[in-house]
Scaffold this motif. Structure first.
Motif, PDB file in Angstrom:
ATOM      1  N   ARG A   1      -3.191   7.091   7.833  1.00 21.11           N
ATOM      2  CA  ARG A   1      -3.428   6.024   8.858  1.00 21.11           C
ATOM      3  C   ARG A   1      -2.437   5.912  10.074  1.00 21.11           C
ATOM      4  O   ARG A   1      -2.789   5.812  11.229  1.00 21.11           O
TER       5      ARG A   1
ATOM      6  N   LEU B   1      -2.792   7.101   1.883  1.00 19.40           N
ATOM      7  CA  LEU B   1      -3.605   6.403   2.868  1.00 19.40           C
ATOM      8  C   LEU B   1      -2.834   5.953   4.147  1.00 19.40           C
ATOM      9  O   LEU B   1      -3.290   5.727   5.224  1.00 19.40           O
TER      10      LEU B   1
ATOM     11  N   TYR C   1      -8.663   2.844   6.662  1.00 21.16           N
ATOM     12  CA  TYR C   1      -7.767   3.558   5.625  1.00 21.16           C
ATOM     13  C   TYR C   1      -9.129   4.882   5.194  1.00 21.16           C
ATOM     14  O   TYR C   1     -10.213   4.600   5.161  1.00 21.16           O
TER      15      TYR C   1
ATOM     16  N   TRP D   1       0.924  -1.134   0.141  1.00 19.29           N
ATOM     17  CA  TRP D   1      -0.015  -0.028   0.023  1.00 19.29           C
ATOM     18  C   TRP D   1       0.903   1.225   0.072  1.00 19.29           C
ATOM     19  O   TRP D   1       0.466   2.209  -0.696  1.00 19.29           O
TER      20      TRP D   1
END
Length: 561
Positions: free
Chosen positions: A105, A101, A204, A94
């Protein structure tokens, strides 16, 4: 999740005796702690079979497979280096494809800044750059020169705050230099630090704490779709809202009948998910998880596959020269070029089908399951199958959109809408992505639940790659043949043959998938054992006195339940 461990009957009797003593100490009250931990004893069918009875299966809880470290690592540095990306797949994947994101987070989980602030800043900066690029195309490079250093400065300042809160040595120049050199590596390192320190799970895009949130309604088998939807997270609802906004904007900017195309394209995946998930198995995976995996397959998996396929396509220069590629792509010179270089064209089609397309797309779809950190553990064979197929359906739906809206008029004499409907019907006839996901599920279940240590990632992906690659290769060859030798007399024959071959491959792949999964279900009927990382278990439980004590505590929890 749970690790299913067989024990002998004497050990089972000892555990049952301890359980009875525990119940006596508690006044005979039975408490359900919601962990679904139980002791199951297989009863022999007769006295003759009593001595040959199967071993008792005891489910013991497993802690999260994340490297553990003391909460306070003051002055001890980071728990992992910037280059340890592959030690934790979720943060690596990711951070590479959607770092904003992960970054938002992580800092929300540490309580430094909320997700809406960091993610909102990113969206505003790139939104302004995107609009300026559309209005003034010459500002593309200038916008990047302004946006990227601004983001690096902002992230370096926040990294400094994180270091100070954890008493990790360093300075602003090091943080800024790290973000300029490899921003995804830095973001992945910070995300791993949050997991090492057991920071709360943040969703997210919203920063919601889902650690103790119940994502399923009471009695999920009988609950309505509205009851399930009411339990979904804010992130899932935002994703649905973004999709509907895209549909609306497409209808306004392009044509009103675009809405019809969008919703018709959703019919095949909806039907498959209804029978695979909703009708019989909505009690094992939350609707929130299904929605997130679907959108992950249709966004991150698509994005990553496009980038990787574009890089691999550059290898065409090893087969064709630049001039030959121009001749092959030019509609006027392509027929003669293909006829005179048919062997080279078929070789490139083979490489494109099996390496560029099939291998890349199957790997990216597999990462939807492997690289998603979900609060609801997928700890059953059916749950893993649902996750893989749902991610593949999201991938296929987005791919269908690209084919439908980018195909133009496939046949003369019909309108644009009719042409799009024709392409959509043809694409819907071949659920090759869902079938390949089922083949992947067979390998994942064999590795994770049948405890086949010889099953590696290559063995999981290979059957899906072969089916997917063979399907694409036949279509590529049919297309090249139609361009080179097609005319008004045989063009229809070539199209019909290619469609028939595609249908046969899809049917054979579907039959093989169902046969493999049915045979596997029979093997699992007698019980299954979920595999956990042995190195992680040794690190967490250990063979020392502390590890033994923790192990006994886990056994006591199981007995008490």
């Amino acid at each position: 999740g749970a690790v299913m461990e067989p024990v002998g009957r004497e050990e089972a009797s000892r555990i049952e005796g301890m359980a009875e003593e525990g119940q006596g100490d508690n006044g005979g009250d039975k408490k359900d702690n919601g962990e679904n931990k139980e002791v199951e004893t297989k009863q022999p069918s007769s006295q003759n079979e009593e001595e040959k009875a199967q071993p008792v299966v005891v489910a013991t809880p497993v802690v999260n497979a994340v490297p553990q470290q003391a909460p306070n690592n003051a002055g001890g540095g980071w728990g992992s280096s910037m280059l340890d990306c592959w030690d934790e797949i979720e943060t690596c994947w990711w951070s590479c494809w959607c770092s904003c994101l992960v970054f938002s987070r992580t800092y929300d989980s540490f309580g430094i800044t909320p997700t809406r602030k960091t993610l909102g800043t990113f969206i505003v900066l790139f939104g302004v750059w995107f609009i300026m690029t559309i209005l003034f195309p010459g500002t593309f490079i200038l916008g990047l020169i302004v946006v990227l250093p601004t983001l690096a400065y902002m992230r370096a300042r926040l990294r400094g705050q994180l270091r100070e809160s954890l008493a990790i040595p360093g300075d602003f120049s090091e943080d800024c230099f790290a973000h300029c050199c490899c921003c995804p590596c830095v973001i992945a390192q910070e995300a791993r630090q949050a997991k090492i320190l057991n920071r709360p799970y943040r969703d997210y895009g919203t920063g919601d704490d889902l650690t103790n949130v119940e994502l399923m309604p009471a009695d999920p088998d009988r609950a309505s779709i509205s009851a399930h939807f009411s339990r979904t997270s804010k992130c899932s609802r935002i994703l649905i809202g973004i999709f509907l906004l895209i549909v609306l904007l497409s209808a306004i900017v392009w044509r009103a009948d675009t809405i019809l195309i969008f919703f018709l394209a959703l019919i095949p995946p909806t039907v498959i998910m209804y029978f695979l998930y909703w009708r019989w198995h909505r009690n094992i995976v939350p609707l929130d998880t299904v929605l997130k995996l679907f959108f992950a397959g249709g966004s991150i998996a698509i994005l990553s596959s496009i980038v990787i396929e574009s890089l691999l396509s550059a290898l065409s220069l090893l087969i064709f020269s630049g001039q030959e590629l121009q001749q092959k792509s030019n509609p006027k010179t392509a027929p003669d070029f293909i006829r005179h270089n048919f062997a080279k064209v078929i070789l490139w089609d083979f490489f494109t089908a099996f390496v560029v397309a099939a291998s890349t797309e199957e790997y990216c779809k597999h990462m939807v399951l492997r690289a998603c950190w979900l609060p609801h553990v997928l700890n059953t064979p059916r749950a893993k199958t649902i996750a893989l197929v749902v991610g593949a359906l999201g991938f296929a739906t987005c791919e269908n959109f690209s084919y439908v809206f980018g195909s133009g008029n496939v046949l003369s004499g019909i309108s644009g809408l009719e042409s799009q409907l024709l392409v959509l019907c043809m694409r819907s006839l071949f659920p090759i992505h869902a079938v390949c996901a089922g083949l992947q599920a067979y390998g994942v279940i064999k590795r994770d639940f049948e405890r086949d240590e010889s099953t590696k990632l290559t063995h999981i992906l290979l059957p899906a790659i072969l089916l997917h690659g063979f399907f694409d290769f036949t279509q590529f060859v049919a297309m090249e043949t139609g361009i080179a030798y097609g005319n008004s007399n045989n063009y229809t024959t070539i199209v019909v043959v290619s469609v028939v071959v595609a249908v046969l491959i899809s049917i054979c792949g579907t039959v093989a998938m169902f046969w493999l999964l049915s045979m596997q279900s029979r093997r699992l009927a007698g019980g299954w054992q979920q595999v956990q990382d042995e190195e992680v278990l040794e690190a967490e439980l250990g063979e020392n006195e502390e590890g033994d004590q923790n192990l006994h505590e886990l056994e006591d929890i199981t007995v008490a339940s």
